[in-house]
Design a protein around this motif. Sequence first.
Motif, PDB file in Angstrom:
ATOM      1  N   UNK A 406      22.083 124.994  27.230  1.00 48.19           N
ATOM      2  CA  UNK A 406      23.468 124.919  27.408  1.00 48.19           C
ATOM      3  C   UNK A 406      23.930 123.934  26.534  1.00 48.19           C
ATOM      4  N   UNK A 407      22.818 123.691  25.577  1.00 44.75           N
ATOM      5  CA  UNK A 407      22.884 122.971  24.668  1.00 44.75           C
ATOM      6  C   UNK A 407      23.664 123.185  23.667  1.00 44.75           C
ATOM      7  N   UNK A 408      25.132 122.350  22.971  1.00 44.45           N
ATOM      8  CA  UNK A 408      25.953 123.901  22.368  1.00 44.45           C
ATOM      9  C   UNK A 408      26.410 122.481  21.283  1.00 44.45           C
ATOM     10  N   UNK A 409      26.550 122.930  20.052  1.00 43.68           N
ATOM     11  CA  UNK A 409      27.660 122.102  18.883  1.00 43.68           C
ATOM     12  C   UNK A 409      26.641 121.171  17.706  1.00 43.68           C
ATOM     13  N   UNK A 410      27.517 120.368  17.886  1.00 47.75           N
ATOM     14  CA  UNK A 410      26.729 118.637  16.814  1.00 47.75           C
ATOM     15  C   UNK A 410      26.546 119.807  14.961  1.00 47.75           C
ATOM     16  N   UNK A 411      26.620 117.777  14.881  1.00 47.37           N
ATOM     17  CA  UNK A 411      26.614 118.606  13.520  1.00 47.37           C
ATOM     18  C   UNK A 411      25.367 118.991  12.829  1.00 47.37           C
ATOM     19  N   UNK A 412      25.121 120.159  11.471  1.00 47.17           N
ATOM     20  CA  UNK A 412      23.980 121.068  11.282  1.00 47.17           C
ATOM     21  C   UNK A 412      23.676 121.986  12.210  1.00 47.17           C
ATOM     22  N   UNK A 413      24.638 122.566  13.201  1.00 42.45           N
ATOM     23  CA  UNK A 413      24.238 123.308  13.782  1.00 42.45           C
ATOM     24  C   UNK A 413      23.900 124.773  13.250  1.00 42.45           C
ATOM     25  N   UNK A 414      22.728 125.980  13.608  1.00 45.25           N
ATOM     26  CA  UNK A 414      22.513 126.636  12.744  1.00 45.25           C
ATOM     27  C   UNK A 414      22.522 128.022  14.179  1.00 45.25           C
ATOM     28  N   UNK A 415      21.473 127.997  15.053  1.00 46.13           N
ATOM     29  CA  UNK A 415      22.050 128.857  15.745  1.00 46.13           C
ATOM     30  C   UNK A 415      23.532 129.728  16.367  1.00 46.13           C
ATOM     31  N   UNK A 416      23.464 130.944  15.862  1.00 44.63           N
ATOM     32  CA  UNK A 416      24.779 131.095  16.748  1.00 44.63           C
ATOM     33  C   UNK A 416      24.698 131.915  18.458  1.00 44.63           C
ATOM     34  N   UNK A 417      25.450 130.770  19.019  1.00 46.68           N
ATOM     35  CA  UNK A 417      24.904 130.911  20.716  1.00 46.68           C
ATOM     36  C   UNK A 417      26.073 132.508  20.994  1.00 46.68           C
ATOM     37  N   UNK A 418      25.253 133.419  21.654  1.00 45.35           N
ATOM     38  CA  UNK A 418      26.218 134.925  21.419  1.00 45.35           C
ATOM     39  C   UNK A 418      27.319 134.719  22.803  1.00 45.35           C
ATOM     40  N   UNK A 419      26.244 134.082  24.261  1.00 43.82           N
ATOM     41  CA  UNK A 419      26.448 133.791  25.326  1.00 43.82           C
ATOM     42  C   UNK A 419      28.095 133.313  25.223  1.00 43.82           C
ATOM     43  N   UNK A 420      28.449 133.101  26.930  1.00 41.17           N
ATOM     44  CA  UNK A 420      30.002 132.823  27.092  1.00 41.17           C
ATOM     45  C   UNK A 420      29.722 131.622  27.806  1.00 41.17           C
ATOM     46  N   UNK A 421      28.786 131.447  28.259  1.00 37.59           N
ATOM     47  CA  UNK A 421      28.424 130.553  29.033  1.00 37.59           C
ATOM     48  C   UNK A 421      28.100 129.239  29.189  1.00 37.59           C
ATOM     49  N   UNK A 422      28.024 127.787  28.463  1.00 39.03           N
ATOM     50  CA  UNK A 422      27.189 127.265  27.516  1.00 39.03           C
ATOM     51  C   UNK A 422      26.819 126.275  28.830  1.00 39.03           C
ATOM     52  N   UNK A 423      26.638 126.563  30.362  1.00 38.42           N
ATOM     53  CA  UNK A 423      26.496 125.675  31.529  1.00 38.42           C
ATOM     54  C   UNK A 423      26.214 126.653  32.048  1.00 38.42           C
ATOM     55  N   UNK A 424      24.566 125.845  33.601  1.00 44.11           N
ATOM     56  CA  UNK A 424      24.297 126.597  34.559  1.00 44.11           C
ATOM     57  C   UNK A 424      24.016 125.697  35.757  1.00 44.11           C
TER      58      UNK A 424
END
Length: 713
Positions: A406-424
């Motif tokens: 569920x880790x997202x964003x921050x500088x230089x993010x290259x992965x494009x996470x497709x899901x809606x849920x960035x939590x568990x």
Amino acid sequence: MSIKKPAPEKSAMAGTDTPDRANTNAKLESLEAFRSDATGQALRTNQGVKIADNQNTLKAGPRGPSLLEDFIMREKITHFDHERIPERIVHARGTGAHGFFQAYENHSALTKAGFLQDPGKKTPVFVRFSTVQGPRGSGDTVRDVRGFAVKFFTDEGNFDLVGNNMPVFFIQDAIKFPDFVHAVKPEPHNEIPTGGSAHDTFWDFVSLVPESAHMVIWAMSDRAIPKSLRSMQGFGVHTFRLINAEGKSRFVKFHWRPSAGTCSLVWDEAQKLAGKDTDFHRRDLWEAIEMGDYPEWELGVQIVEEENEHDFDFDILDPTKIIPEEIVPITPLGKMTLNRNPDNFFAEVEQVAFCPGHIVPGIDFSNDPLLQGRLFSYTDTQISRLGGPNFHELPINRPVAPVHNGQRDAQHRTTIDKGRASYEPNSIDGGWPKETPPAAQDGGFESYPERIDAAKIRQRSESFSDHFSQARLFFNSMSDHEKEHIIAAYSFELGKVEREFIRARQVNEILANIDLTLAKRVAENLGLPAPTQGTIEVRKTSLERSPALSQANLLPGDIKTRKVAILAANGVDGAAIDAMKKALEAEGAHAKLLGPTSAPVKTADGKALPVDASMEGLPSVAFDAVFVPGGAASIKALSGDGVALHYLLEAYKHLKAIALHGEAKQLQDLLKLDADAGLLAGADVGALTKPFFDAIGQHRAWAREPKAKAIPA
Ligand code: HDD
């Protein structure tokens, strides 16, 4: 301005990509998507726009002012302005290579770590070797500890073994690391010296911190001036744990043993190399891999059962202590082979980010307080060095195992996470990604459930209080010539210390507790009163000597990959060159023909032989041994050539094997050099090869050393 555009160059690696190398290295396959080949491609901006003119800024007329709207020039200069990133605070100078690790057999009794189970499996690795003190552009051959960091890209995630070429460390607790590093780094007022520890702040600190005594004697030994990165041992230093599928934990110490043997330069040679070839170590590694002389190390562990943790006369959690191999021998686990140079130094060697906290199921930490602090420090430093918390997405750092969380964003993010849920937990994305319970194989990571019941305190364990017995063991285990080198190194370094009270403190309060003869000899060289006794009662070790510590016992037993200079001038005996080259090649060694200049030399029978370099271009310090073929005219020319004579004298001074064929014996007489086991002369190349190769196999003619001292440096 218009400039001639050179034809596109072929990639340096083109032609060296054997299918085996490509197929066996999963990491390289995973890097493939990021590798860029511009051959046949248009020059474009970072937005993909084709560039028509890369020579001229957009201007108001050919002699007019430049225009702000020139997005092509501004993009190019802006990117250039930010090309540099902060260098590593320590270990800034380094070099790296790709390779693979293969277990010898199934080690499931010891650990459930997948990469140690299947002998058929090749696990990709990336290794970075480094010096500690100097900045990125500093010399390779300075007296220093060498970093030996290995990233295993296992199917279960990355495992980093971030070690050194010495098995102990300067301090026992991570809270002292900034103090130690500030002391060893160049002096703050003038930033001198670059790359070395011979200065006041270092010796001030270590003479006040007796726990450093053991590591400092390693740093004053030949281990601190390795001959090559390929001939260094590596150590995980701390005690770690290996845990098997049944949950049984054992303490281990990791060891890397090079198949090239373990050997060093001599001090004068190391100093000269720092000027003559700043890149000596990285060049050697690069060339060995390009030539197919793939460097290899055996990974092994010393194993201590949990119930034997307290059986030693030291604490296995104390990083200033070794477990002598004579007490706990090394169990071999597998072999690492380095078989590919990086494509791009910055993208790979500079951006690789190690952390001792990167472990996989089947491996765990011990409570060594130095290790515990390291677990925090490395990730933290990467955040400022690599510009944010997404450094794991850089191609060189990406695991070959998939990454979902569920880790997202921050500088230089290259992965494009497709899901809606960035939590568990979540129900929107079907609950994915989900936890994996620990299991015998392929389960989630589970920390070893060590029972801890203790008061929260700031206190050094009493079991960490002996600082001298293993430093003494190390000194006692050295051969005579290694002991002399240690005395000389302390004398040299302390001789550079300006404050006499620091010199005296090191001699009286540290060296005298290690060994009185050592202390007296160093005191004599510094003009200090010789101590007559130590300041404390040093604990007796169960072992008087550990032969495994002496490099005299770590020779490889062959001359593979050794480098031999052949010195020739016009009129040389061409047949002698051919015969020696052939004999060396048969043993896996390499010869280079050197002439007075870079022009070809003519043999006695009139053939023109191209030379690899001039004698000035590749000085004697670049070689392990020297062969001078006969030929009356060639020897006459060399006898009157100062560079050639210096070449031989220097090789002699650095204790290298020298073989003089036919008329070349005259050079020995001219230079007044006594024959010894490493200085051979003879009329027949065939008869010379055996003793010559034996001498090269001994690494250096140590018995010559007292005589060689009389040779001007
Ligand atoms: Fe460290 C880099 C090895 C103690 C903090 N260390 C670094 C590297 C190696 C080591 C090989 C270079 C990795 C690379 O090539 O990128 N360090 C050691 C060993 C230690 C040790 C064997 C003791 C047994 N180190 C240590 C402590 C701390 C650090 C106690 C901090 C508490 N080390 C760092 C660092 C570095 C580093 C500042 C600098 C750049 C980096 O980590 O990535 O975080």
